[in-house]
Motif scaffolding. Structure first.
Motif, PDB file in Angstrom:
ATOM      1  N   TYR A  93       0.813  -1.213   0.000  1.00  0.00           N
ATOM      2  CA  TYR A  93       0.000   0.000   0.000  1.00  0.00           C
ATOM      3  C   TYR A  93       0.848   1.264   0.000  1.00  0.00           C
ATOM      4  O   TYR A  93       0.423   2.301  -0.518  1.00  0.00           O
ATOM      5  CB  TYR A  93      -0.976  -0.026   1.179  1.00  0.00           C
ATOM      6  N   ILE A  94       2.051   1.198   0.577  1.00  0.00           N
ATOM      7  CA  ILE A  94       2.967   2.333   0.455  1.00  0.00           C
ATOM      8  C   ILE A  94       3.393   2.483  -1.000  1.00  0.00           C
ATOM      9  O   ILE A  94       3.492   3.598  -1.534  1.00  0.00           O
ATOM     10  CB  ILE A  94       4.195   2.142   1.376  1.00  0.00           C
ATOM     11  N   GLY A  95       3.625   1.350  -1.662  1.00  0.00           N
ATOM     12  CA  GLY A  95       3.992   1.375  -3.078  1.00  0.00           C
ATOM     13  C   GLY A  95       2.915   2.008  -3.944  1.00  0.00           C
ATOM     14  O   GLY A  95       3.218   2.713  -4.917  1.00  0.00           O
ATOM     15  N   ILE A  96       1.654   1.760  -3.595  1.00  0.00           N
ATOM     16  CA  ILE A  96       0.551   2.358  -4.352  1.00  0.00           C
ATOM     17  C   ILE A  96       0.641   3.880  -4.351  1.00  0.00           C
ATOM     18  O   ILE A  96       0.385   4.542  -5.361  1.00  0.00           O
ATOM     19  CB  ILE A  96      -0.804   1.889  -3.777  1.00  0.00           C
ATOM     20  N   SER A  97       1.038   4.447  -3.203  1.00  0.00           N
ATOM     21  CA  SER A  97       1.128   5.909  -3.101  1.00  0.00           C
ATOM     22  C   SER A  97       2.234   6.486  -3.978  1.00  0.00           C
ATOM     23  O   SER A  97       2.206   7.662  -4.309  1.00  0.00           O
ATOM     24  CB  SER A  97       1.353   6.316  -1.640  1.00  0.00           C
ATOM     25  N   TYR A  98       3.203   5.655  -4.345  1.00  0.00           N
ATOM     26  CA  TYR A  98       4.315   6.133  -5.168  1.00  0.00           C
ATOM     27  C   TYR A  98       4.100   5.870  -6.661  1.00  0.00           C
ATOM     28  O   TYR A  98       4.419   6.719  -7.494  1.00  0.00           O
ATOM     29  CB  TYR A  98       5.626   5.460  -4.733  1.00  0.00           C
ATOM     30  N   ILE A  99       3.599   4.688  -7.016  1.00  0.00           N
ATOM     31  CA  ILE A  99       3.523   4.337  -8.443  1.00  0.00           C
ATOM     32  C   ILE A  99       2.089   4.180  -8.946  1.00  0.00           C
ATOM     33  O   ILE A  99       1.879   3.925 -10.131  1.00  0.00           O
ATOM     34  CB  ILE A  99       4.313   3.042  -8.734  1.00  0.00           C
TER      35      ILE A  99
END
Length: 285
Positions: A219-225
């Motif tokens: 979910y942190i990755g979602i905020s970036y990519i």
């Protein structure tokens, strides 16, 4: 994706030590403990209202059913094949359920890529179920039920308007409460504290790395990519499940598993990630 895929053989190793219900309870318990520092470090808000709580309780119930099906299936079946069936068929089932129950526009037509995806999904299901072998068909039924359950759970969680990590936190906590009567009634629940380091390494992989940390990274990755690009990485999970099952359990996937898994991955791509090319026509004067 490595954490998620590796949780399949790790979970199968754990059910070699004790029953599925014992592993299910302690997985929830340790996953909840592992999620507390993440909630504090990332400062995730935990506010909710009664409507959200009802959806969270339903999600926890679905999560509990999924977990027992998951561990029972692994107790008797193949970790690699289970990882392929559940992770590839869940998005297909989710699409079908969403179209059936959430599509209020009767005029909406299914796109060509979605029709092709569903076709490949049906072929994948036939290959993965191994219809010629009744015993395999019965065992694979647990994983099919897992995929359907997780598809419903996905649709329920989409309606819960709080941070995804808060959803995971509350679902895990409520799942512990649902399994608590079994903990009080079953006098074998404490047996895990006599197991060796191999069991505890697998529990750490499943509860901490996969359920808590892996989900947080996602979910942190979602905020970036972005959500679409991040979700496309989930297509790696069945491949990693097969590879880690071969490495940890020496499981050799059958031809039908590889073929069905490939069809299912392609079907998921067509349904969820394929985009029609957009042509830009420049008007000439």
């Amino acid at each position: 994706m490595i954490f998620w895929g590796s949780s399949w053989p790790s979970s199968k190793i754990m059910v070699e030590y004790t029953s599925a219900e014992v592993v299910t309870f302690w997985r929830f318990f340790f996953a909840f403990l592992a999620s507390i520092p993440l909630i504090l470090i990332l400062k995730i808000p935990l506010r909710l209202n009664f409507q959200i709580f009802k959806l969270l309780f339903l999600a926890a119930l679905l999560n509990s059913v999924y977990s027992i099906l998951f561990f029972v299936g692994l107790d008797y079946g193949s970790a690699g094949k289970g990882g392929v069936i559940v992770t590839t068929l869940t998005p297909i089932f989710a699409y079908i359920l969403a179209y059936m129950f959430y599509n209020t526009n009767s005029q909406k037509t299914i796109k060509t890529n979605e029709i092709l995806g569903l076709g490949f999904g049906i072929i994948a299901g036939i290959c993965l179920l191994d219809l010629q072998n009744f015993q395999e068909l019965f065992l694979n039924g647990f994983f099919i039920l897992c995929a359907i359950d997780w598809a419903v759970l996905t649709l329920v969680c989409q309606r819960i308007k709080i941070h995804p990590l808060a959803i995971n936190f509350y679902m895990t906590f409520l799942s512990i409460l649902l399994w608590l009567p079994l903990f009080l009634w079953n006098n074998t629940m404490m047996c895990i504290f006599s197991f060796d380091s191999r069991f505890w390494l697998m529990m750490f992989m499943v509860a901490a790395l996969s359920t808590a940390i892996g989900t947080s990274i996602y979910y942190i990755g979602i905020s970036y990519i972005g959500a679409t690009k991040a979700a496309s990485f989930t297509l790696l999970v069945p491949v990693i499940a097969l590879g880690s099952s071969y490495w940890l359990l020496a499981e050799i996937p059958s031809f039908l598993t590889l073929l069905g898994g490939s069809f299912a991955i392609f079907a998921t791509y067509l349904i969820n990630f394929y985009q029609y090319p957009h042509f830009i026509f420049k008007k000439k004067f």
